[in-house]
Design an enzyme around this catalytic site. Structure first.
Site, PDB file in Angstrom:
ATOM      1  N   ASP A  33       0.798  -1.231   0.000  1.00 25.98           N
ATOM      2  CA  ASP A  33       0.000   0.000   0.000  1.00 25.98           C
ATOM      3  C   ASP A  33       0.833   1.285   0.000  1.00 25.98           C
ATOM      4  O   ASP A  33       0.335   2.359   0.316  1.00 25.98           O
ATOM      5  CB  ASP A  33      -0.984   0.001   1.173  1.00 25.98           C
ATOM      6  CG  ASP A  33      -0.315  -0.222   2.520  1.00 25.98           C
ATOM      7  OD1 ASP A  33       0.887   0.051   2.662  1.00 25.98           O
ATOM      8  OD2 ASP A  33      -1.013  -0.691   3.444  1.00 25.98           O
ATOM      9  N   ARG A  47       1.287   6.920   0.051  1.00 23.36           N
ATOM     10  CA  ARG A  47       0.515   5.901   0.770  1.00 23.36           C
ATOM     11  C   ARG A  47      -0.846   5.863   0.110  1.00 23.36           C
ATOM     12  O   ARG A  47      -1.483   6.884  -0.090  1.00 23.36           O
ATOM     13  CB  ARG A  47       0.407   6.277   2.248  1.00 23.36           C
ATOM     14  CG  ARG A  47      -0.503   5.403   3.082  1.00 23.36           C
ATOM     15  CD  ARG A  47       0.042   3.997   3.208  1.00 23.36           C
ATOM     16  NE  ARG A  47      -0.577   3.230   4.272  1.00 23.36           N
ATOM     17  CZ  ARG A  47      -1.764   2.665   4.201  1.00 23.36           C
ATOM     18  NH1 ARG A  47      -2.513   2.802   3.134  1.00 23.36           N
ATOM     19  NH2 ARG A  47      -2.223   1.968   5.227  1.00 23.36           N
ATOM     20  N   ARG A  98       3.939  11.039   4.309  1.00 22.69           N
ATOM     21  CA  ARG A  98       3.669  10.441   3.004  1.00 22.69           C
ATOM     22  C   ARG A  98       2.457  11.118   2.368  1.00 22.69           C
ATOM     23  O   ARG A  98       1.480  11.430   3.053  1.00 22.69           O
ATOM     24  CB  ARG A  98       3.375   8.941   3.140  1.00 22.69           C
ATOM     25  CG  ARG A  98       4.501   8.155   3.757  1.00 22.69           C
ATOM     26  CD  ARG A  98       4.111   6.722   4.015  1.00 22.69           C
ATOM     27  NE  ARG A  98       3.020   6.647   4.979  1.00 22.69           N
ATOM     28  CZ  ARG A  98       2.588   5.522   5.538  1.00 22.69           C
ATOM     29  NH1 ARG A  98       3.137   4.367   5.226  1.00 22.69           N
ATOM     30  NH2 ARG A  98       1.602   5.532   6.403  1.00 22.69           N
TER      31      ARG A  98
END
Length: 121
Positions: A33, A47, A98
């Site tokens: 992921d 992400r 992220r």
């Protein structure tokens, strides 16, 4: 099965928001992921929104069941893609810094494919 269909429908609705769309190039895969993409000439860790895959590379953690399979699926899909597009809110990052995004591989929502294949929640 009804739960999976509901999740897929919800994912599709979220992915159709008015966020920015950007064509990107894969820099490197991290796990099921998370991946790095070249965005505006910069290597950016992304992400994937709305899913969680089993851990396969997290430091000091054991590899969770299906973690390796989820990671391999994602890396193969991204590596084999003719076109990768992400949709994201540029100001939206998680607490690890992220970028959070929807990831489309040749027009298909990768998050949906991972859920459909039993590799993500």
């Amino acid at each position: 099965m009804k739960i999976i269909i509901s999740i897929l429908l919800i994912l599709s609705l979220f992915a159709c928001s008015d966020s920015d769309q950007v064509s990107v190039k894969l820099s490197k895969c991290t796990d099921g992921d998370t991946a790095h993409f070249i965005i505006d000439g910069k290597d950016t860790k992304v992400r994937f929104l709305a899913i969680d895959t089993p851990e396969s590379v997290k430091e000091n953690n054991i590899v969770e069941p299906f973690g390796k399979e989820a990671s391999e699926y994602t890396c193969k899909a991204l590596s084999d893609a003719n076109k990768i597009t992400i949709e994201y809110d540029k100001d939206k990052e998680d607490h690890y810094g992220r970028t959070l995004a929807w990831v489309f591989v040749d027009g298909s929502l990768l998050q949906e494919e991972l859920v459909r294949n039993g590799l993500a929640d």
